[in-house]
Design an enzyme around this catalytic site. Structure first.
Site, PDB file in Angstrom:
ATOM      1  N   SER A  52       0.828  -1.195   0.000  1.00  0.00           N
ATOM      2  CA  SER A  52       0.000   0.000   0.000  1.00  0.00           C
ATOM      3  C   SER A  52       0.873   1.259   0.000  1.00  0.00           C
ATOM      4  O   SER A  52       1.670   1.456  -0.902  1.00  0.00           O
ATOM      5  CB  SER A  52      -0.960  -0.041   1.203  1.00  0.00           C
ATOM      6  OG  SER A  52      -2.004   0.880   1.047  1.00  0.00           O
TER       7      SER A  52
ATOM      8  N   ASP B   2      -6.274  -3.358  -2.101  1.00  0.00           N
ATOM      9  CA  ASP B   2      -5.110  -3.124  -1.241  1.00  0.00           C
ATOM     10  C   ASP B   2      -4.442  -4.408  -0.751  1.00  0.00           C
ATOM     11  O   ASP B   2      -5.100  -5.314  -0.230  1.00  0.00           O
ATOM     12  CB  ASP B   2      -5.569  -2.300  -0.036  1.00  0.00           C
ATOM     13  CG  ASP B   2      -4.439  -1.624   0.692  1.00  0.00           C
ATOM     14  OD1 ASP B   2      -3.543  -2.328   1.196  1.00  0.00           O
ATOM     15  OD2 ASP B   2      -4.444  -0.378   0.760  1.00  0.00           O
TER      16      ASP B   2
END
Length: 302
Positions: A46, A170
């Site tokens: 991320s 994510d």
């Protein structure tokens, strides 16, 4: 400096809290000027993927820190929408900020150093089932031709906050701390093909808080687990934080004292998009004691 050692630097997810990781790295590099250059593999999830990809591309820590400027933060997290009916933000501005440092056509195979970036495919190209996806520029892993911009957007498409990107969400869902995944690719014959005893891993977190849910969760349904704001989005944060601790535990079990993790405690909970907390996060990173990290680097890394 030992050529036998295989050195990995891993960066957690955590939204704007990535500024804490980058600031700690700035301090470590000042004390150990060879630290980044000597790293063989950069792993990041991320927001950590921005740091890992940037370092592998050859950006300076100063350039990476600029990604987390107040101006960029406010631009990325705007405009804001009602997350009940759509993602809280679109990813247009995030993509523009990433394209300000990464060339549009830059591919993983073009990077100067090896990388590992976790994401999650909600629809697999092969059999239609969702599955974890790890992007790397090791040739035999089959992902080296992916564009860096896409990989960064794959790994940072946090549910609720950003839309999925090309059917990816994510990487924090499965590996918010990419340490364990990076150990696996380091010892994989189709990866770096290294022995466990030769691996050195420095894991840099985005800060943690002593979080709990004080409400009576026996009565909670989908809305409370998904959208409650005390703490915010509890189920999503449990997924991120829970696997972070598990990855840390197993990484330490595998590497023993060849693994070092730094992750300062925060005095308050900070959401992924809390731009106003940037000065606080920088202050935490600047004031935390890095003596033990430097000692480990001098003893184990070089």
């Amino acid at each position: 400096m030992s050529k036998k050692k295989y050195r990995i630097m891993a960066f957690d997810g955590g939204g704007i809290r990535g500024v804490l990781s980058a600031t700690i790295l700035k301090r470590l590099e000042k004390e150990n000027p060879r630290l980044i250059k000597s790293t063989d593999l950069f792993a990041g999830t991320s927001t950590g993927s921005f740091i890992a990809l940037g370092l592998a591309y050859g950006l300076s820590v100063k350039e990476i820190l600029n990604l987390y400027s107040m101006v960029n933060c406010k631009y990325i997290f705007s405009p804001k929408y009602n997350e009940l009916f759509r993602p809280k933000y679109n990813n247009k501005h995030l993509k523009e900020v990433l394209m300000s440092v990464f060339p549009k056509n830059l591919k993983l195979k073009d990077l100067k150093k090896k990388v590992l970036i976790p994401s999650f495919e909600v629809i697999s190209k092969n059999n239609g089932s969702w599955k974890p996806k790890f992007y790397t520029n090791f040739e035999d892993k089959g992902t080296a031709n992916e564009y860096v911009i896409d990989v960064a957007l794959y790994s940072s498409a946090a549910p609720i906050y950003f839309p999925s990107h090309k059917k990816h969400i994510d990487g924090g869902i499965i590996a918010n701390n990419p340490s364990l995944a990076s150990i696996c690719v380091a010892k994989d014959p189709n990866g770096a093909n290294k022995k466990l005893e030769d691996i050195r891993l420095l894991s840099i977190g985005t800060g943690f808080t002593l979080t709990n849910i004080k409400a009576d969760t026996r009565k909670w349904g989908a809305i409370e687990w998904g959208l409650n704001q005390n703490p915010p989005y509890p189920l999503l944060n449990i997924l991120f934080e829970g696997n972070t601790d598990a990855d840390t535990y197993y990484s330490r079990e595998l590497l023993k004292d060849n693994f070092f993790r730094t992750n300062p405690q925060l005095s308050k909970s900070i959401d992924l998009d809390s731009c106003k907390e940037i000065p606080y996060l920088i202050n935490v990173a600047d004031s935390c004691d890095i003596t033990f990290i430097n000692n480990w680097i001098n003893d184990k890394w070089f």
